[in-house]
Design a protein around this motif. Sequence first.
Motif, PDB file in Angstrom:
ATOM      1  N   VAL A  28     -83.700-102.339 -78.158  1.00  9.29           N
ATOM      2  CA  VAL A  28     -83.342-100.974 -77.760  1.00  9.29           C
ATOM      3  C   VAL A  28     -84.413-100.382 -76.851  1.00  9.29           C
ATOM      4  CG1 VAL A  28     -82.903 -98.627 -78.580  1.00  9.29           C
ATOM      5  CG2 VAL A  28     -82.009-100.588 -79.853  1.00  9.29           C
ATOM      6  N   ASN A  29     -83.984 -99.876 -75.701  1.00 10.66           N
ATOM      7  CA  ASN A  29     -84.892 -99.220 -74.763  1.00 10.66           C
ATOM      8  C   ASN A  29     -84.663 -97.707 -74.859  1.00 10.66           C
ATOM      9  OD1 ASN A  29     -86.089 -98.090 -72.352  1.00 10.66           O
ATOM     10  ND2 ASN A  29     -86.173-100.162 -71.523  1.00 10.66           N
ATOM     11  N   HIS A  31     -86.405 -95.184 -73.748  1.00  9.24           N
ATOM     12  CA  HIS A  31     -86.630 -94.388 -72.538  1.00  9.24           C
ATOM     13  C   HIS A  31     -85.409 -94.442 -71.619  1.00  9.24           C
ATOM     14  CE1 HIS A  31     -88.939 -92.140 -69.651  1.00  9.24           C
ATOM     15  NE2 HIS A  31     -88.748 -93.063 -68.718  1.00  9.24           N
ATOM     16  N   ALA A  32     -84.765 -95.605 -71.552  1.00  9.49           N
ATOM     17  CA  ALA A  32     -83.545 -95.716 -70.745  1.00  9.49           C
ATOM     18  C   ALA A  32     -82.458 -94.802 -71.310  1.00  9.49           C
ATOM     19  CB  ALA A  32     -83.061 -97.168 -70.718  1.00  9.49           C
ATOM     20  N   ILE A  33     -82.351 -94.763 -72.643  1.00 11.09           N
ATOM     21  CA  ILE A  33     -81.383 -93.867 -73.284  1.00 11.09           C
ATOM     22  C   ILE A  33     -81.690 -92.416 -72.936  1.00 11.09           C
ATOM     23  CG2 ILE A  33     -80.618 -92.961 -75.514  1.00 11.09           C
ATOM     24  CD1 ILE A  33     -80.921 -95.756 -76.672  1.00 11.09           C
ATOM     25  N   TYR A  34     -82.974 -92.057 -73.027  1.00  8.50           N
ATOM     26  CA  TYR A  34     -83.384 -90.687 -72.706  1.00  8.50           C
ATOM     27  C   TYR A  34     -82.985 -90.300 -71.283  1.00  8.50           C
ATOM     28  CZ  TYR A  34     -86.594 -87.217 -70.777  1.00  8.50           C
ATOM     29  OH  TYR A  34     -87.107 -86.140 -70.099  1.00  8.50           O
ATOM     30  N   LEU A  35     -83.268 -91.177 -70.325  1.00 10.94           N
ATOM     31  CA  LEU A  35     -82.964 -90.874 -68.925  1.00 10.94           C
ATOM     32  C   LEU A  35     -81.464 -90.753 -68.683  1.00 10.94           C
ATOM     33  CD1 LEU A  35     -85.518 -93.196 -67.065  1.00 10.94           C
ATOM     34  CD2 LEU A  35     -85.593 -90.706 -67.242  1.00 10.94           C
ATOM     35  N   ASP A  36     -80.684 -91.639 -69.299  1.00 15.52           N
ATOM     36  CA  ASP A  36     -79.232 -91.618 -69.090  1.00 15.52           C
ATOM     37  C   ASP A  36     -78.613 -90.361 -69.693  1.00 15.52           C
ATOM     38  OD1 ASP A  36     -76.874 -92.513 -68.094  1.00 15.52           O
ATOM     39  OD2 ASP A  36     -76.507 -94.007 -69.647  1.00 15.52           O
ATOM     40  N   VAL A  37     -79.047 -89.990 -70.897  1.00 13.44           N
ATOM     41  CA  VAL A  37     -78.524 -88.770 -71.523  1.00 13.44           C
ATOM     42  C   VAL A  37     -78.961 -87.537 -70.731  1.00 13.44           C
ATOM     43  CG1 VAL A  37     -78.618 -87.304 -73.580  1.00 13.44           C
ATOM     44  CG2 VAL A  37     -78.355 -89.775 -73.825  1.00 13.44           C
ATOM     45  N   LYS A  38     -80.203 -87.556 -70.267  1.00 15.61           N
ATOM     46  CA  LYS A  38     -80.709 -86.437 -69.468  1.00 15.61           C
ATOM     47  C   LYS A  38     -79.879 -86.270 -68.199  1.00 15.61           C
ATOM     48  CE  LYS A  38     -84.869 -84.812 -67.063  1.00 15.61           C
ATOM     49  NZ  LYS A  38     -86.266 -85.139 -66.683  1.00 15.61           N
ATOM     50  N   GLN A  39     -79.543 -87.390 -67.546  1.00 14.48           N
ATOM     51  CA  GLN A  39     -78.724 -87.319 -66.334  1.00 14.48           C
ATOM     52  C   GLN A  39     -77.326 -86.798 -66.645  1.00 14.48           C
ATOM     53  OE1 GLN A  39     -76.745 -90.679 -64.748  1.00 14.48           O
ATOM     54  NE2 GLN A  39     -77.388 -90.297 -62.668  1.00 14.48           N
ATOM     55  N   PHE A  40     -76.737 -87.272 -67.753  1.00 15.53           N
ATOM     56  CA  PHE A  40     -75.398 -86.838 -68.132  1.00 15.53           C
ATOM     57  C   PHE A  40     -75.362 -85.322 -68.351  1.00 15.53           C
ATOM     58  CE2 PHE A  40     -72.147 -85.861 -71.311  1.00 15.53           C
ATOM     59  CZ  PHE A  40     -71.033 -86.484 -70.776  1.00 15.53           C
ATOM     60  N   MET A  41     -76.362 -84.801 -69.084  1.00 12.05           N
ATOM     61  CA  MET A  41     -76.404 -83.368 -69.356  1.00 12.05           C
ATOM     62  C   MET A  41     -76.698 -82.567 -68.088  1.00 12.05           C
ATOM     63  SD  MET A  41     -75.683 -83.229 -72.534  1.00 12.05           S
ATOM     64  CE  MET A  41     -76.100 -81.571 -73.031  1.00 12.05           C
ATOM     65  N   ALA A  42     -77.576 -83.101 -67.232  1.00 12.76           N
ATOM     66  CA  ALA A  42     -77.922 -82.407 -65.991  1.00 12.76           C
ATOM     67  C   ALA A  42     -76.721 -82.329 -65.051  1.00 12.76           C
ATOM     68  CB  ALA A  42     -79.083 -83.120 -65.295  1.00 12.76           C
ATOM     69  N   ASN A  43     -75.942 -83.405 -64.997  1.00 14.10           N
ATOM     70  CA  ASN A  43     -74.782 -83.431 -64.104  1.00 14.10           C
ATOM     71  C   ASN A  43     -73.684 -82.462 -64.543  1.00 14.10           C
ATOM     72  OD1 ASN A  43     -76.103 -85.362 -62.652  1.00 14.10           O
ATOM     73  ND2 ASN A  43     -74.827 -87.069 -63.296  1.00 14.10           N
ATOM     74  N   LYS A  44     -73.710 -82.068 -65.829  1.00 14.67           N
ATOM     75  CA  LYS A  44     -72.708 -81.120 -66.318  1.00 14.67           C
ATOM     76  C   LYS A  44     -73.072 -79.666 -65.996  1.00 14.67           C
ATOM     77  CE  LYS A  44     -70.780 -81.644 -70.322  1.00 14.67           C
ATOM     78  NZ  LYS A  44     -70.558 -81.809 -71.775  1.00 14.67           N
ATOM     79  N   ARG A  45     -74.331 -79.428 -65.627  1.00 20.44           N
ATOM     80  CA  ARG A  45     -74.764 -78.054 -65.353  1.00 20.44           C
ATOM     81  C   ARG A  45     -74.152 -77.545 -64.058  1.00 20.44           C
ATOM     82  NH1 ARG A  45     -81.082 -77.139 -66.628  1.00 20.44           N
ATOM     83  NH2 ARG A  45     -80.355 -74.996 -66.372  1.00 20.44           N
ATOM     84  N   GLN A  46     -73.652 -76.305 -64.089  1.00 19.61           N
ATOM     85  CA  GLN A  46     -73.039 -75.736 -62.891  1.00 19.61           C
ATOM     86  C   GLN A  46     -74.094 -75.333 -61.870  1.00 19.61           C
ATOM     87  OE1 GLN A  46     -70.581 -72.604 -64.679  1.00 19.61           O
ATOM     88  NE2 GLN A  46     -68.792 -73.725 -63.979  1.00 19.61           N
ATOM     89  N   GLY A  47     -75.227 -74.845 -62.352  1.00 18.47           N
ATOM     90  CA  GLY A  47     -76.285 -74.438 -61.433  1.00 18.47           C
ATOM     91  C   GLY A  47     -75.925 -73.227 -60.602  1.00 18.47           C
ATOM     92  N   THR A  48     -75.065 -72.346 -61.117  1.00 17.17           N
ATOM     93  CA  THR A  48     -74.633 -71.166 -60.353  1.00 17.17           C
ATOM     94  C   THR A  48     -75.425 -69.912 -60.719  1.00 17.17           C
ATOM     95  OG1 THR A  48     -72.902 -70.814 -62.011  1.00 17.17           O
ATOM     96  CG2 THR A  48     -72.282 -72.005 -60.027  1.00 17.17           C
ATOM     97  N   HIS A  49     -76.535 -70.062 -61.481  1.00 17.34           N
ATOM     98  CA  HIS A  49     -77.320 -68.896 -61.886  1.00 17.34           C
ATOM     99  C   HIS A  49     -77.962 -68.238 -60.665  1.00 17.34           C
ATOM    100  CE1 HIS A  49     -79.914 -72.218 -61.338  1.00 17.34           C
ATOM    101  NE2 HIS A  49     -79.982 -72.611 -62.600  1.00 17.34           N
ATOM    102  N   LEU A 105     -80.203 -99.627 -64.957  1.00 16.58           N
ATOM    103  CA  LEU A 105     -80.818 -98.809 -66.006  1.00 16.58           C
ATOM    104  C   LEU A 105     -79.742 -98.163 -66.873  1.00 16.58           C
ATOM    105  CD1 LEU A 105     -83.948 -96.681 -65.789  1.00 16.58           C
ATOM    106  CD2 LEU A 105     -81.916 -95.649 -66.786  1.00 16.58           C
ATOM    107  N   LYS A 106     -78.671 -97.681 -66.237  1.00 15.87           N
ATOM    108  CA  LYS A 106     -77.584 -97.061 -66.994  1.00 15.87           C
ATOM    109  C   LYS A 106     -76.892 -98.084 -67.893  1.00 15.87           C
ATOM    110  CE  LYS A 106     -74.942 -93.979 -64.986  1.00 15.87           C
ATOM    111  NZ  LYS A 106     -75.298 -92.752 -65.706  1.00 15.87           N
ATOM    112  N   ALA A 107     -76.743 -99.299 -67.401  1.00 11.03           N
ATOM    113  CA  ALA A 107     -76.148-100.363 -68.213  1.00 11.03           C
ATOM    114  C   ALA A 107     -77.044-100.698 -69.398  1.00 11.03           C
ATOM    115  CB  ALA A 107     -75.916-101.604 -67.350  1.00 11.03           C
ATOM    116  N   LEU A 108     -78.357-100.726 -69.167  1.00 12.09           N
ATOM    117  CA  LEU A 108     -79.312-100.993 -70.242  1.00 12.09           C
ATOM    118  C   LEU A 108     -79.245 -99.891 -71.304  1.00 12.09           C
ATOM    119  CD1 LEU A 108     -81.711-102.512 -71.490  1.00 12.09           C
ATOM    120  CD2 LEU A 108     -83.218-101.197 -69.968  1.00 12.09           C
ATOM    121  N   ALA A 109     -79.129 -98.647 -70.862  1.00 12.14           N
ATOM    122  CA  ALA A 109     -79.049 -97.520 -71.796  1.00 12.14           C
ATOM    123  C   ALA A 109     -77.780 -97.601 -72.642  1.00 12.14           C
ATOM    124  CB  ALA A 109     -79.083 -96.201 -71.026  1.00 12.14           C
ATOM    125  N   ARG A 110     -76.659 -97.959 -72.000  1.00 10.68           N
ATOM    126  CA  ARG A 110     -75.392 -98.058 -72.721  1.00 10.68           C
ATOM    127  C   ARG A 110     -75.435 -99.178 -73.761  1.00 10.68           C
ATOM    128  NH1 ARG A 110     -71.864 -98.278 -68.454  1.00 10.68           N
ATOM    129  NH2 ARG A 110     -72.002-100.546 -68.441  1.00 10.68           N
TER     130      ARG A 110
END
Length: 206
Positions: A28-29, A31-49, A105-110
Amino acid sequence: MELSVYNIKGEDTGKKVTLNDAVFGIDVNEHAIYLDVKQFMANKRQGTHKSKERSEVSGSTRKLKKQKGTGGARSGDINSPVMIGGGRVFGPKPRDYSFKLNKKLKALARKSALTLKAQESAIVVVEDFSFEAPKTKDFVSVAKNLQLADKKLLLVLADQNKNVYLSARNVVKAKVVTVSELNTYKVLDCASLVLTESSVAAINNF
C-alpha cells in the motif's frame, strides 16, 4: 486471494473467485492515496468564491476629512478596508483548484485502496444479477441478505444496469458504479465493497 461467491439471497453458491495479487495484494502506497483523494476533492470545488475589494464596493470616493490638523489618523474614502462596510483586503478570488496527476500514480492509488479493502476483509462477491423493474425494496432486500443493510456499501458492476442503479438511488448508504467509474475516493468512502463476478474479472485486469 480467493473469495466465495454469494447469490442475492445471501447464500454461498459454492463458487470461488480469485482476486489478482497485482491489484488486491500490493504494498500500500499511502502517499499515492493521499494525492489521488486530494485531487478528487480539489476537482469538485467550484472555486467561485469572491469578495469585493475597495475599488468594487459601492460608495463615494470623497475624502472623509482633511489630511492634517484633525488630531486623528488620516483617512481616504469610505470604501477603505479599515472602515465598516469597506472593501476587503486580500479576499478570495475565483480560481481553479484542479491539478494534474500521472496515470500511473492514480492507478497505484486505486490498487492501494483495493488492497486495503482486501486486507480489511471488506469485499463481498455476488453473482451477476439484475431486477425486472426498478424497486428500492428489492435492493434493500439484497443488502439485508448479504448482511450489509446497516453499512455504507459500494456496488461495482461490470456495465451499466439501469434497473439496479435506480433501485439503489434512494438508499442513503448505498452507491452503484461501473468498473470504469471506480476511483480511489469511492473505494475508501465505503465500509463494504460489493463486486459482481464480471466486475471482478474486469478489475483483475487493472
